[in-house]
Design a protein around this motif. Sequence first.
Motif, PDB file in Angstrom:
ATOM      1  N   THR A  23       0.833  -1.211   0.000  1.00 35.04           N
ATOM      2  CA  THR A  23       0.000   0.000   0.000  1.00 35.04           C
ATOM      3  C   THR A  23       0.871   1.265   0.000  1.00 35.04           C
ATOM      4  O   THR A  23       0.358   2.373  -0.070  1.00 35.04           O
ATOM      5  N   LEU A  50      -4.534  -6.515   2.552  1.00 32.04           N
ATOM      6  CA  LEU A  50      -5.088  -5.463   1.689  1.00 32.04           C
ATOM      7  C   LEU A  50      -6.611  -5.434   1.789  1.00 32.04           C
ATOM      8  O   LEU A  50      -7.259  -6.488   1.782  1.00 32.04           O
ATOM      9  N   GLN A  54      -7.592  -1.524  -1.777  1.00 34.61           N
ATOM     10  CA  GLN A  54      -6.124  -1.531  -1.928  1.00 34.61           C
ATOM     11  C   GLN A  54      -5.678  -2.605  -2.931  1.00 34.61           C
ATOM     12  O   GLN A  54      -4.715  -2.411  -3.672  1.00 34.61           O
TER      13      GLN A  54
END
Length: 278
Positions: A23, A50, A54
Amino acid sequence: MRSMEIRPDASGCGAEILRVDLTDLSEADFARIRGAYIEHGVIFFRDQNLTPEQHIAFAKRWGPIDINKFFTATPAHPEIAEVRKEKEQTVNIGGGWHTDHSYDQVPAMGSILVARILPEKGGDTLFANMYLAYDTLTDDLKRQIRGLRAVHSNRHVFGATDGGYNSVEGGPSFRNSDLVGDAVHPVVLTHPESGRKALYVNPAFTTHIEGRTPEESNPLLFALYAHAMSKERVCRFVWQLGSIAFWDNRCTWHFALNDYQGQQRLMHRITIAGRPLH
Ligand code: SIN
């Protein structure tokens, strides 16, 4: 955090990338990850956790998303396909050697798979490297496949009602749908980014060599498959929550093991569009 490390697998297939946060990637780390992906065919990450947003953002750094025509998408994100097996289902998705979307005219570049729900044990994924499969063919087999093209299809898989690599009980059939179809690709492709040659036929979707019947094609295709799935060029990824595998469909095969009957497994897959193959 110490700097990112790329650790290739001993099989020559795949590399694990350590000490990275997907990220928050610098351009320099992104370029190193891209290099590892092109070189090793599949890259693995741990402890990423995630969110779906993301996951989508990471995928979009690689190219446009190729929305799968057959898989169920997550309710909130059409870009994310569910690779799901419920406790009571016995057949899994991807339980045989294959490469995603080889039946498309322009096959997908790669797929990013994120583990969401895992069985207590089992459900690992195997990967095989098709650069190495080509490089290690005998000269005779290389000569036999030079210039050949092969037909790939999804009719027997997604159009079937009675089995196939992706047939899941109760799943839809696309038998009469214009989504099912065929494509013709070179048996040996030149990878658009590495320039390396890779074997590009697979047991799930390749139906025959162009200009030959399936019966005439099978001895050669089966010899290529037996070689390509040799244990010494296969790696095995053991999933944990937070794990990600990102494979290049143009130079790898994969196989989702179905050894966790009675338990649930849910993965989120985003597939990235490719370019025409040569
Ligand atoms: C797939 O074939 O795309 C799924 C692989 C897996 O679930 O491990």
